[in-house]
Design an enzyme around this catalytic site. Structure first.
Site, PDB file in Angstrom:
ATOM      1  N   THR A   1      -5.134  -7.995  10.578  1.00 41.46           N
ATOM      2  CA  THR A   1      -5.725  -6.631  10.282  1.00 41.46           C
ATOM      3  C   THR A   1      -5.783  -5.571  11.405  1.00 41.46           C
ATOM      4  O   THR A   1      -4.967  -4.658  11.863  1.00 41.46           O
ATOM      5  CB  THR A   1      -7.202  -6.070   9.544  1.00 41.46           C
ATOM      6  OG1 THR A   1      -7.274  -7.525   9.464  1.00 41.46           O
ATOM      7  CG2 THR A   1      -7.585  -5.557   9.828  1.00 41.46           C
TER       8      THR A   1
ATOM      9  N   LYS B   1       0.812  -0.859   0.436  1.00 46.51           N
ATOM     10  CA  LYS B   1      -0.394   0.385   0.653  1.00 46.51           C
ATOM     11  C   LYS B   1       1.193   1.144   0.435  1.00 46.51           C
ATOM     12  O   LYS B   1       2.568   1.363   0.008  1.00 46.51           O
ATOM     13  CB  LYS B   1      -1.055  -0.040   1.526  1.00 46.51           C
ATOM     14  CG  LYS B   1      -1.832  -1.400   0.935  1.00 46.51           C
ATOM     15  CD  LYS B   1      -2.808  -1.098   2.414  1.00 46.51           C
ATOM     16  CE  LYS B   1      -4.016  -2.734   2.452  1.00 46.51           C
ATOM     17  NZ  LYS B   1      -4.731  -2.310   3.532  1.00 46.51           N
TER      18      LYS B   1
ATOM     19  N   HIS C   1      -1.677  -5.439   1.229  1.00 44.20           N
ATOM     20  CA  HIS C   1      -3.327  -6.123   0.979  1.00 44.20           C
ATOM     21  C   HIS C   1      -2.661  -7.518   0.866  1.00 44.20           C
ATOM     22  O   HIS C   1      -2.098  -7.146  -0.245  1.00 44.20           O
ATOM     23  CB  HIS C   1      -3.981  -5.377   0.276  1.00 44.20           C
ATOM     24  CG  HIS C   1      -4.877  -5.999  -0.494  1.00 44.20           C
ATOM     25  ND1 HIS C   1      -6.020  -6.087   0.115  1.00 44.20           N
ATOM     26  CD2 HIS C   1      -5.372  -7.501  -1.398  1.00 44.20           C
ATOM     27  CE1 HIS C   1      -7.035  -6.669  -0.363  1.00 44.20           C
ATOM     28  NE2 HIS C   1      -6.210  -8.233  -1.341  1.00 44.20           N
TER      29      HIS C   1
ATOM     30  N   TYR D   1     -11.976  -2.221  -3.301  1.00 43.99           N
ATOM     31  CA  TYR D   1     -12.613  -2.524  -1.729  1.00 43.99           C
ATOM     32  C   TYR D   1     -13.846  -2.252  -0.610  1.00 43.99           C
ATOM     33  O   TYR D   1     -14.847  -2.272   0.170  1.00 43.99           O
ATOM     34  CB  TYR D   1     -11.708  -1.103  -1.116  1.00 43.99           C
ATOM     35  CG  TYR D   1     -10.832  -1.784  -0.228  1.00 43.99           C
ATOM     36  CD1 TYR D   1     -10.366  -2.688   0.468  1.00 43.99           C
ATOM     37  CD2 TYR D   1      -9.413  -0.843  -0.356  1.00 43.99           C
ATOM     38  CE1 TYR D   1      -8.845  -3.104   0.869  1.00 43.99           C
ATOM     39  CE2 TYR D   1      -8.348  -1.022  -0.057  1.00 43.99           C
ATOM     40  CZ  TYR D   1      -7.781  -2.619   0.369  1.00 43.99           C
ATOM     41  OH  TYR D   1      -6.685  -2.542   1.418  1.00 43.99           O
TER      42      TYR D   1
ATOM     43  N   GLU E   1      -9.515  -9.689  -7.474  1.00 45.94           N
ATOM     44  CA  GLU E   1      -8.289  -8.955  -7.571  1.00 45.94           C
ATOM     45  C   GLU E   1      -7.824  -8.773  -8.895  1.00 45.94           C
ATOM     46  O   GLU E   1      -7.263  -8.467  -9.293  1.00 45.94           O
ATOM     47  CB  GLU E   1      -7.593  -9.056  -6.204  1.00 45.94           C
ATOM     48  CG  GLU E   1      -8.683  -8.336  -4.987  1.00 45.94           C
ATOM     49  CD  GLU E   1      -8.412  -9.013  -3.514  1.00 45.94           C
ATOM     50  OE1 GLU E   1      -7.278  -9.201  -3.810  1.00 45.94           O
ATOM     51  OE2 GLU E   1      -9.489  -8.689  -3.413  1.00 45.94           O
TER      52      GLU E   1
ATOM     53  N   ASN F   1      -1.242   0.759   7.096  1.00 45.12           N
ATOM     54  CA  ASN F   1      -0.824  -1.487   7.584  1.00 45.12           C
ATOM     55  C   ASN F   1      -0.372  -2.270   6.143  1.00 45.12           C
ATOM     56  O   ASN F   1       0.190  -3.263   6.863  1.00 45.12           O
ATOM     57  CB  ASN F   1      -2.490  -2.354   7.896  1.00 45.12           C
ATOM     58  CG  ASN F   1      -3.518  -2.648   6.921  1.00 45.12           C
ATOM     59  OD1 ASN F   1      -3.027  -2.238   5.876  1.00 45.12           O
ATOM     60  ND2 ASN F   1      -3.960  -3.098   7.427  1.00 45.12           N
TER      61      ASN F   1
HETATM   62  N1  UDP Z   1      -9.557  -1.065   7.623  1.00 48.95           N
HETATM   63  C1  UDP Z   1      -9.495   0.158   8.828  1.00 48.95           C
HETATM   64  N2  UDP Z   1     -10.240   0.128   9.994  1.00 48.95           N
HETATM   65  C2  UDP Z   1     -11.181  -0.898  10.118  1.00 48.95           C
HETATM   66  C3  UDP Z   1     -10.964  -2.200   9.147  1.00 48.95           C
HETATM   67  C4  UDP Z   1     -10.357  -1.718   7.497  1.00 48.95           C
HETATM   68  O1  UDP Z   1      -9.008   1.031   8.438  1.00 48.95           O
HETATM   69  O2  UDP Z   1     -11.585  -1.500  11.457  1.00 48.95           O
HETATM   70  C5  UDP Z   1      -8.425  -0.959   6.820  1.00 48.95           C
HETATM   71  C6  UDP Z   1      -7.105  -1.769   6.822  1.00 48.95           C
HETATM   72  O3  UDP Z   1      -6.313  -0.741   5.626  1.00 48.95           O
HETATM   73  C7  UDP Z   1      -7.541  -2.942   6.478  1.00 48.95           C
HETATM   74  C8  UDP Z   1      -8.717  -2.839   4.815  1.00 48.95           C
HETATM   75  O4  UDP Z   1      -9.575  -1.792   5.707  1.00 48.95           O
HETATM   76  O5  UDP Z   1      -6.146  -3.674   5.804  1.00 48.95           O
HETATM   77  C9  UDP Z   1      -9.131  -3.610   4.913  1.00 48.95           C
HETATM   78  O6  UDP Z   1      -9.950  -4.095   5.067  1.00 48.95           O
HETATM   79  P1  UDP Z   1     -10.218  -5.831   5.356  1.00 48.95           P
HETATM   80  O7  UDP Z   1     -10.646  -6.140   7.110  1.00 48.95           O
HETATM   81  O8  UDP Z   1     -10.340  -6.576   4.364  1.00 48.95           O
HETATM   82  O9  UDP Z   1      -8.497  -6.131   6.512  1.00 48.95           O
HETATM   83  P2  UDP Z   1      -7.364  -7.333   5.770  1.00 48.95           P
HETATM   84  O10 UDP Z   1      -8.146  -7.743   4.632  1.00 48.95           O
HETATM   85  O11 UDP Z   1      -6.621  -6.031   5.203  1.00 48.95           O
HETATM   86  O12 UDP Z   1      -6.654  -7.221   6.282  1.00 48.95           O
HETATM   87 MG    MG Z   2      -9.447  -7.672   3.349  1.00 55.64          MG
END
Ligand code: UDP
Ligand code: MG
Length: 138
Positions: free
Chosen positions: A91, A9, A115, A49, A126, A112
């Site tokens: 996450t 990212k 992805h 997303y 994707e 974070n």
């Molecule tokens: N995210 C956030 N707040 C939240 C949950 C997710 O800002 O409470 C962001 C974070 O960058 C995360 C992305 O949204 O990586 C997608 O969320 P997901 O739950 O799919 O997490 P991932 O699959 O990336 O672990």
């Molecule tokens: Mg995700």
């Protein structure tokens, strides 16, 4: 053999962590089958997303992921989807174990670094969203 969509990212690129992240997947024995540096459009970020479009953080998430270049990649290997998710870490920062990418380099819920696709269906979607057929190695 399985393929997964992985993306450094904008925060990861800005922090010069792309090489470290790629090194970890190479060291693990995964095979790189596609890679490019792109500044995502809003349209692509929103599609990527889409599952989170109802969440309160959606607007901020799209702003974040379009804020600069990302390293879009496809990695291949045995159980690559789950393996990469394990290497990426959880996450929620408190659940991102040390030794994982997030657990070693970030404690922010949104910024974070990386992805990774979470299932075969999302991996297929994707890969098709970010790459054309010809950009992937056979
Ligand atoms: N995210 C956030 N707040 C939240 C949950 C997710 O800002 O409470 C962001 C974070 O960058 C995360 C992305 O949204 O990586 C997608 O969320 P997901 O739950 O799919 O997490 P991932 O699959 O990336 O672990
Ligand atoms: Mg995700």
């Amino acid at each position: 053999m399985e393929r997964t969509y992985i993306m450094v990212k904008p925060d990861g690129v800005a922090r010069r962590l792309s090489g470290e992240i790629i090194r970890r997947f190479e060291n693990r024995g995964l095979r790189l089958v596609a890679l490019k540096l792109v500044v995502p459009t809003r349209e692509t970020a929103e599609a990527h997303y889409a599952v989170h479009s109802d969440k309160p953080f959606f607007g901020e998430l799209v702003d974040f992921v379009t804020s600069g270049p990302v390293v879009a990649m496809v990695w291949e290997g045995n159980d690559a989807i789950a393996l990469c998710r394990q290497m990426i870490g959880a996450t929620k920062p408190i659940n991102a174990t040390p030794g994982t990418i997030r657990g070693d380099y970030t404690c922010d819920m949104m910024s974070n670094l990386i992805h990774g696709s979470d299932a075969p269906e999302t991996a297929a979607e994707e890969m098709a969203l970010w790459f054309s057929e010809g950009e992937l190695l056979a």
